[in-house]
Design an enzyme around this catalytic site. Structure first.
Site, PDB file in Angstrom:
ATOM      1  N   LYS A 131      47.116  31.599  42.634  1.00  0.00           N
ATOM      2  CA  LYS A 131      46.225  32.528  43.309  1.00  0.00           C
ATOM      3  C   LYS A 131      46.344  32.371  44.824  1.00  0.00           C
ATOM      4  CE  LYS A 131      41.267  33.763  43.079  1.00  0.00           C
ATOM      5  NZ  LYS A 131      40.002  33.420  42.384  1.00  0.00           N
ATOM      6  N   SER A 206      37.974  37.395  40.744  1.00  0.00           N
ATOM      7  CA  SER A 206      38.913  37.606  41.822  1.00  0.00           C
ATOM      8  C   SER A 206      40.330  37.130  41.511  1.00  0.00           C
ATOM      9  CB  SER A 206      38.406  36.875  43.074  1.00  0.00           C
ATOM     10  OG  SER A 206      38.311  35.474  42.839  1.00  0.00           O
ATOM     11  N   SER A 230      35.476  34.355  38.126  1.00  0.00           N
ATOM     12  CA  SER A 230      36.751  34.825  38.674  1.00  0.00           C
ATOM     13  C   SER A 230      37.975  34.457  37.857  1.00  0.00           C
ATOM     14  CB  SER A 230      36.926  34.307  40.105  1.00  0.00           C
ATOM     15  OG  SER A 230      36.027  34.928  40.984  1.00  0.00           O
TER      16      SER A 230
END
Length: 536
Positions: A131, A206, A230
């Site tokens: 990420k 996210s 997330s």
């Protein structure tokens, strides 16, 4: 420069980082009206049989083939880099590309293997995507802000160093939401990541870039983070597996965070993958490296194997809804069918009331907004970047006094104690509930993360897993006629629901365990999945 120009320049640089030979020719790209692009690699003719074999092979088998010399790290890395390129063209899932460094790293690992006959660590040669918020020296970690473009990290996050030490090959970073505080992966730098299973649907946030890349086939194991869902939300949106661990089990040190210093609710990291076996393997591998020796907030808890016999009977509480938002029809049906199968397998099932959930959501919002939006505003102002509409709360937030924050912590602690007492009194092993109200939702319409974020406040480990149920427009046509919305959120989600749009989408549920008992909740998930498979 104005923020728009900064963003456009960054997007162009990302595009130019892709080697020309891996750019999918425009004439074979799916048209915009082809929504499911997960079969593109197999059907396009652009990928060799070996490339398809590599990217469709589970991580443990890839490592076995690398360890036997059947495959080289370079070939494996090239296959995933090429597939990630196609994923980027079709879903907009990447934020940083460094394929050249990845191939150089793979060549070094191959040379080591040829010279010694040994692999270099438990992840030798395995490409791992990460990420955007995890720092890699020399690369940006923009977390969706134009003010952080072209400001490369000067150090690695702890997890990055640990992955490299274990022999992994890092090759790309993936897109996130602005500040990592929106339940969809959209920001003013890179734009929106879409779902490869249906590009009209969100991939969640996210960690949505990770989920899109993995669901497409451009990665087998990715690393994301979770402060309110997330990890679990993107896994649910794409039909993947993940675990949100308790704080302290996995290293999150030296990662970038917009709300850095906010410790009322701690962010955690975890893996996303197509199978539970890969989740267990990655988690065990990292914990076995003793992360507490590198991250001062990791707890010295080694991996504790939990063996469950095939006929083990669990006591599982069911949260049918949280009293705030009713799950959409496919999710409600998936939960019902799963419960019936678990009963048939001999598990004890009892209902679970959402006592305290509404209060916890209120506290979470207050704690996330305690600085009056200053952390976000300070990252927007240097380039004149506006607040995205999804972050209206941060724009309008009032700063909380230290005293009021401490009182909020007192309330949080009381709720956590009451929840633990209720868990203990019931004698349950695990809690089963929706991961989100949705089996899928249109881009821009994800409205509620309450089913995940309460467990961030409680700090309970939770696995998001596909339960084997698929949305069906002929069955999941609409809510029950007697359904009365439980809240404004509930009414909005009911209005937005489209059985046609989510037809064919997998449904994820969430299994929650006791704090710091990650091994147990993973083992219980495996048992549940085996029982569901037998009942299918």
């Amino acid at each position: 420069m104005a923020w728009e120009l900064i963003a456009a320049t960054k997007r162009q640089a990302l595009k130019e980082a892709i080697p020309a030979e891996w750019v999918t020719p425009a004439d074979i790209l799916p048209s915009e009206d082809q929504l499911d692009v997960t079969s593109f690699s197999k059907e396009s003719g652009f990928f060799t049989k070996e490339e398809l074999d590599i990217t469709s092979t589970p991580a443990l088998a890839i490592l076995s083939n690398l360890g036997s010399g059947l495959w080289t790290a370079e070939d494996v890395t090239r296959a995933f880099c090429k597939t990630a390129t196609a994923a980027q063209q079709l879903t907009n899932c990447l934020s940083e590309i460094f394929f050249d460094k990845a191939i150089a790293r793979a060549k070094e690992l191959d040379a080591y293997f040829q010279q010694t006959g040994k692999t270099k660590g438990p992840l030798h040669g395995l490409p791992v995507s990460i990420k955007d918020n995890f720092n890699i020296a020399g690369h940006d970690s923009t977390i969706g802000f134009t003010s952080l473009v072209n400001k490369p990290a000067t150090h690695n996050s702890v997890i990055v160093d640990m992955l490299l030490e274990a022999g992994a090959v890092l090759y790309c970073k993936t897109n996130v939401s602005t500040a990592m505080m929106i339940s969809e992966s959209v920001n003013n730098v890179f734009g929106r990541t879409v779902n490869p299973r249906c590009r009209k649907l969100t991939t969640g946030g996210s960690s949505g870039g990770e989920a899109a890349l993995i669901a497409f086939g451009g990665s087998r194991i990715g690393v994301g983070s979770d402060i309110g869902g997330s990890l679990r939300i993107p896994a649910a949106c794409t039909g993947l597996f993940t675990i949100r661990p308790s704080f302290g089990r996995l290293p999150n040190s030296l990662a970038r965070a917009c709300l850095e210093g906010q410790e009322s609710v701690n962010g955690v990291i975890g893996p996303i993958a197509p199978t539970l076996e890969e989740i267990v393997f990655w988690t065990k591998t990292i914990i076995s490296q003793q992360p507490w020796r590198q991250d001062p907030k990791c707890l010295p808890i080694p991996w504790r194997p939990v063996e469950m016999k095939q006929k083990t009977s669990l006591k599982i509480a069911i949260l049918w809804n949280d009293g705030i938002v009713t799950p959409t029809p496919p999710v409600s049906r998936a939960l019902r069918e799963t419960v019936e199968k678990l009963k048939a397998a001999g598990h004890e099932i009892l209902p679970w009331n959402a006592t305290g959930h509404l209060e916890m959501l209120g506290l979470l919002q207050r704690m996330f907004l305690a600085d009056g939006g200053k952390s976000v505003r300070e990252l927007l102002e240097p380039t004149g970047e506006p607040f995205r509409p999804e972050m209206k709360m941060w724009d309008e937030a009032a700063e909380m006094s230290v005293y009021d924050l401490w009182q909020t912590h007192r309330s949080r602690n009381a709720l956590c104690k009451a929840y633990l007492r209720r868990w203990n009194d019931s004698g349950i092993d695990a809690l089963l509930c929706p991961a989100t109200p949705y089996s899928g939702v249109a881009n821009g319409k994800f409205a509620y993360a309450g089913y995940t974020c309460v467990f961030n406040l409680l700090d309970y480990p939770a696995v998001s897993f596909p339960c084997g149920v698929v949305s069906n427009k002929d069955i999941d046509t609409a809510y029950d006629d007697a359904h009365q919305p439980l809240s404004d959120w509930d009414a909005q989600i009911q209005r937005d629901y489209s059985a046609d749009l989510v037809h064919g989408m997998p449904v994820n549920l969430q299994l929650v365990g006791r704090r710091l008992e990650e091994e147990a909740v993973l083992a219980m998930t495996d048992l549940v999945l085996n029982d569901l498979a037998v009942a299918a």
